[in-house]
Write a protein that holds these residues in place. Structure first.
Motif, PDB file in Angstrom:
ATOM      1  N   GLY A 161       0.817  -1.206   0.000  1.00  0.00           N
ATOM      2  CA  GLY A 161       0.000   0.000   0.000  1.00  0.00           C
ATOM      3  C   GLY A 161       0.850   1.256   0.000  1.00  0.00           C
ATOM      4  O   GLY A 161       1.927   1.316   0.592  1.00  0.00           O
ATOM      5  N   VAL A 172      -6.566   4.738   6.235  1.00  0.00           N
ATOM      6  CA  VAL A 172      -6.918   3.319   6.209  1.00  0.00           C
ATOM      7  C   VAL A 172      -7.548   2.966   7.551  1.00  0.00           C
ATOM      8  O   VAL A 172      -6.863   2.965   8.581  1.00  0.00           O
ATOM      9  CB  VAL A 172      -5.681   2.439   5.952  1.00  0.00           C
ATOM     10  CG1 VAL A 172      -6.100   0.971   5.851  1.00  0.00           C
ATOM     11  CG2 VAL A 172      -4.958   2.867   4.689  1.00  0.00           C
ATOM     12  N   THR A 176      -3.646  -3.511   7.089  1.00  0.00           N
ATOM     13  CA  THR A 176      -2.887  -3.340   5.850  1.00  0.00           C
ATOM     14  C   THR A 176      -2.072  -4.604   5.610  1.00  0.00           C
ATOM     15  O   THR A 176      -1.851  -5.407   6.517  1.00  0.00           O
ATOM     16  CB  THR A 176      -1.929  -2.138   5.945  1.00  0.00           C
ATOM     17  OG1 THR A 176      -0.896  -2.443   6.894  1.00  0.00           O
ATOM     18  CG2 THR A 176      -2.663  -0.888   6.373  1.00  0.00           C
ATOM     19  N   PHE A 180       4.212  -1.845   3.509  1.00  0.00           N
ATOM     20  CA  PHE A 180       3.471  -0.590   3.391  1.00  0.00           C
ATOM     21  C   PHE A 180       4.458   0.569   3.254  1.00  0.00           C
ATOM     22  O   PHE A 180       5.463   0.639   3.963  1.00  0.00           O
ATOM     23  CB  PHE A 180       2.585  -0.388   4.626  1.00  0.00           C
ATOM     24  CG  PHE A 180       1.685   0.807   4.550  1.00  0.00           C
ATOM     25  CD1 PHE A 180       0.423   0.706   4.002  1.00  0.00           C
ATOM     26  CD2 PHE A 180       2.092   2.047   5.027  1.00  0.00           C
ATOM     27  CE1 PHE A 180      -0.424   1.807   3.937  1.00  0.00           C
ATOM     28  CE2 PHE A 180       1.269   3.154   4.959  1.00  0.00           C
ATOM     29  CZ  PHE A 180      -0.001   3.031   4.413  1.00  0.00           C
ATOM     30  N   VAL A 191      -3.254   5.374   9.522  1.00  0.00           N
ATOM     31  CA  VAL A 191      -3.731   3.998   9.609  1.00  0.00           C
ATOM     32  C   VAL A 191      -4.296   3.750  10.995  1.00  0.00           C
ATOM     33  O   VAL A 191      -3.622   4.020  12.009  1.00  0.00           O
ATOM     34  CB  VAL A 191      -2.594   3.001   9.313  1.00  0.00           C
ATOM     35  CG1 VAL A 191      -3.104   1.570   9.432  1.00  0.00           C
ATOM     36  CG2 VAL A 191      -2.015   3.249   7.920  1.00  0.00           C
TER      37      VAL A 191
END
Length: 801
Positions: A161, A172, A176, A180, A191
């Protein structure tokens, strides 16, 4: 062949014409399948051609889509476009996003948890430069790869990501995948680390992670989550917002180290520049130099524009035959709408083509045009449209006009159904006395009330808001309704809602009475009538067809009185006024309702293949009498292929505007051209109406059929007492050829065969009831509709109680 001519973008472009040409808002609803790829790209091209990089205002074009989108959904989407998808999408969603807005969420009926299921495919927001996205669900791998400016909220992503991301913001709200932020050199990611395992998934080679502390940044993140909940209805976002302060401690900020340094340097420079700022007073410029520079600039722009006009783009060579030029504009100024904007009426299909079929005459106004009409409503202090001279059933017209203007369609439907049982009928065939009494009609065209009314109920059925709701409790009382015309259906509907057990008897083979067999299909589609009948049946009303109520049949009024607690007679005024002149018995002379009834029955039974109808094909047709019924006979005859059609009117031609003795808010008695008249003029060269004509006798042929009518002209003069006197115009005798004569001179009252001598009648041969009441002289027997009040407008069917 890439089949560009059938791509879904063509529909978006055609229906966005108001926005493209005038920058006015529009809304589009359509389905999408996974072969519809790169949706929005060509539309964005058209926007960029006209408006450049700035595009259109936010949400100017809003497309609501349902289904599974193909690859590159929303690719290169320009500013001002919102694509809202209820469903899912393939790879490359938002590729090259350039300012538009994407909203994707699962089907509303879905039972799975969105945050645990993949909603969009791989490599979403690849190379996006600007715009916002809200995804209620999980994105697959390489989400926001090379994103350089878009803002997105998603509820989980796969591996890699924010890879090579250079700008923008990503939130997010879930798990994930690994690796990342690999190669991430710009932008910021936030996140929600629920399981506190995110740190192990981040590639920290170029980024650092931290918590959220800056109040401005916290407000920004919260605002995006609120927008996500608003646009997608996300349950996860709602849970986060419910206890945002607790969730805040689990939100991890991912910031590239170089990006952090550059932002700090830029902030320091801005602060220093602000401190050093010392604005000097402006001096007057050189007028000649300024004028020269402006002239050169205008000349350059003119040459660039001319060069652009000379270029023919490939997209322009692909036309969409379904696109129709829209001439009206969406109006947002409600306060002064009645002064600024003209009436927009429903469009009739072209007479040359519509006479080849039996489909409805007009196409309905679209949502923008309806809003345009609603804006013209003045919300009068004394709304005459719902007064005695306007709507007989007191529809609260200004209220649902306002609700339509505010796009509150469901509220408008609820408001309309409070006073009108069947707006789909009145919205199509009522002559709209409400519009005749509209205050705006004093010096302008009135508001298009009838079109708005029809659109509200049609939208209710289309959207699934019209759901049968049988009464929760039954009273145990039984009611027989004799006749299934407008009044009979209205009686049945209202009494069934009250909890009584209602049975409707109809002598024809289909339910609907006048609605089914008295009004041609091109004016009122019988599927609309049957839809309502089925709806009422689902609510508990029982329908029995093919039953003739009378003393000679198996079922009589007396037997109904014994079997039911109450009987409502709603048989209508079916006895037609005759024309008793010599040779009336000749073949080929029929009452209008016989002609219309048999035509519609044959049309529904066999598409006219059975021949069980009175044909006007190849004949000279004379319709005696005007009004809606006479006009329906004209239109039906044209569709049969009549050789000629003539319409006799005894009265003189009405004036083009209100006469002095016909003031507002009375119904305007003015000259009108209805659909049948325009069809005859198109196909036969002249208007069919002959005014001030009195028939003297029918002329027959050797076989006993009618061959024509002898008639003469009359002259109307006003008497001393204020009345009108009619006298013959000497030497005006004329013969009109006709092999088919249709008598449309109104109706006298209800049929005596069912009533017999027991039911008392008034001087006009209608069923007698006390003033303001509906009970007859027989206990438990009531009357409603035209059999009680005489021939009248269809809208009166609701006023039975």
């Amino acid at each position: 062949d890439h089949k560009l001519h059938v791509r879904l973008d063509n529909k978006l472009i055609a229906e966005s014409e108001l926005a493209l040409e005038k920058g006015l808002p529009c809304r589009i609803e359509t389905d999408i399948v996974n072969t519809d790829r790169a949706l929005g790209a060509t539309l964005s091209y058209q926007i960029s051609r006209r408006y450049g990089e700035a595009g259109l205002p936010t949400d100017c074009i809003h497309a609501n889509l349902k289904g599974s989108a193909g690859q590159s959904f929303g690719a290169f989407l320009a500013p001002g476009v919102t694509l809202e998808l209820e469903g899912d999408a393939n790879d490359y969603v938002g590729k090259g996003l350039s300012g538009g807005r994407l909203i994707i969420y699962p089907p509303r009926a879905a039972v799975f948890r969105a945050e645990e299921n993949v909603l969009i495919g791989n490599v979403c927001l690849y190379g996006a430069t600007h715009g916002t996205c809200f995804f209620r669900g999980v994105a697959a791998e390489r989400f926001a790869v090379r994103n350089s400016g878009a803002t997105a909220v998603v509820e989980g992503i796969g591996d890699h990501g924010c890879e090579y991301m250079t700008g923008g913001r990503v939130i997010v709200l879930g798990n994930t995948g690994r690796n990342f932020a690999a190669g991430m050199s710009g932008g910021i990611a936030y996140v929600l680390d629920i399981n506190q395992d995110f740190a192990s998934k981040v590639n920290t080679e170029m980024v650092e992670i931290s918590g959220l502390e800056d109040p401005t940044e916290i407000a920004f993140v919260r605002g995006l989550i609120e927008d996500h909940h608003h646009f997608t209805g996300s349950e996860l976002a709602a849970r986060v917002l419910l206890e945002f302060n607790r969730a805040l401690s689990r939100i991890v900020k991912v910031l590239p180290t170089d990006y952090k340094r550059v932002m700090a340097e830029e902030a320091a420079k801005a602060e220093a520049a602000k401190k050093a700022e010392y604005p000097l007073p402006l001096l007057p410029g050189n007028a000649v130099r300024t004028l020269h520079e402006d002239s050169k600039k205008q000349e350059h722009e003119k040459k660039a524009h001319a060069k652009k006009e000379d270029m023919l783009d490939m997209e322009d060579s692909i036309t969409d035959a379904k696109a129709e030029k829209k001439k009206s504009a969406l109006v947002l100024d409600k306060t002064k709408g009645f002064m600024k904007y003209q009436r927009r009426a429903e469009k009739y299909r072209k007479p040359q083509t519509r006479t080849r079929d039996w489909k409805e005459l007009s196409s309905r106004l679209n949502e923008d045009e309806l809003k345009y009409q609603a804006a013209r409503c003045m919300d009068c202090g004394v709304p005459f449209c719902q007064s005695d001279t306007g709507c007989p059933i007191s529809n609260i017209i200004p209220k649902w006009n306002e609700l339509v203007f505010q796009n509150q369609w469901r509220d408008a439907l609820n408001r309309l159904l409070m006073t009108n049982n069947f707006p789909e009928f009145t919205g199509r065939v009522c002559p709209a006395p409400c519009e005749g009494a509209c205050v705006l009609g004093i010096n302008e065209d009135p508001v298009g009330i009838k079109s708005i009314e029809c659109a509200i109920i049609d939208r209710g059925f289309d959207m699934g808001w019209m759901v049968p709701t049988p009464p929760q409790k039954r009273t145990g009382k039984t009611v027989a309704v004799v006749g299934s015309g407008p009044a009979g259906l209205s009686v049945a509907d209202q009494l069934n809602k009250a909890g009584h057990n209602v049975t409707v008897y109809e002598r024809a083979d289909r339910i609907g009475g006048l609605l089914m067999y008295g009004i041609p299909n091109m004016k009122l589609d019988k599927n609309i009538v049957q839809r309502r009948v089925n709806f009422m049946a689902d609510e508990g009303v029982e329908f029995i067809t093919g039953v003739e109520i009378g003393p000679d049949g198996d079922t009589s009024l007396e037997s109904l009185r014994r079997e039911y607690d109450a009987v409502v007679i709603s048989t209508g005024a079916t006895v037609a006024r005759n024309l008793n002149i010599p040779n009336r018995e000749l073949e080929g002379i029929h009452f209008a309702m016989q002609f219309l009834h048999r035509n519609t029955k044959s049309l529904l039974d066999s598409e006219l293949a059975d021949g069980e109808y009175i044909s006007a094909k190849g004949k000279d047709v004379i319709v005696i009498g005007g009004g809606d019924t006479g006009n329906d006979c004209i239109g039906t005859s044209v569709r049969h292929g009549a050789k000629s059609v003539t319409n006799f009117e005894l009265l003189p031609q009405p004036p083009p505007e209100r006469a002095r003795d016909n003031p507002w808010p009375q119904w305007p008695r003015i000259y009108r051209v209805d659909y049948g008249h325009s069809e005859v003029k198109t196909h036969m060269g002249k208007d069919p109406r002959e005014y001030c004509v009195m028939s003297t006798d029918f002329v027959g042929d050797d076989k006993g059929g009618v061959s024509g009518i002898n008639a003469h002209r009359v002259e109307w003069t006003k008497s001393v007492s204020g009345g009108w006197d009619m006298k013959k115009v000497e030497g005006s005798e004329q013969f009109f050829p006709a092999q088919l004569v249709l008598i449309s001179m109104g109706f006298l009252g209800p049929d005596d065969r069912m009533l017999g001598t027991e039911v008392e009648k008034d001087a006009r041969k209608n069923i007698k009831t006390p003033a303001g009441k509906y009970n007859t002289n027989l206990p438990g027997v009531f009357a409603a509709g035209d059999c009680r009040r005489g021939q009248s407008l269809i809208v009166w069917f609701v006023l039975f109680f």
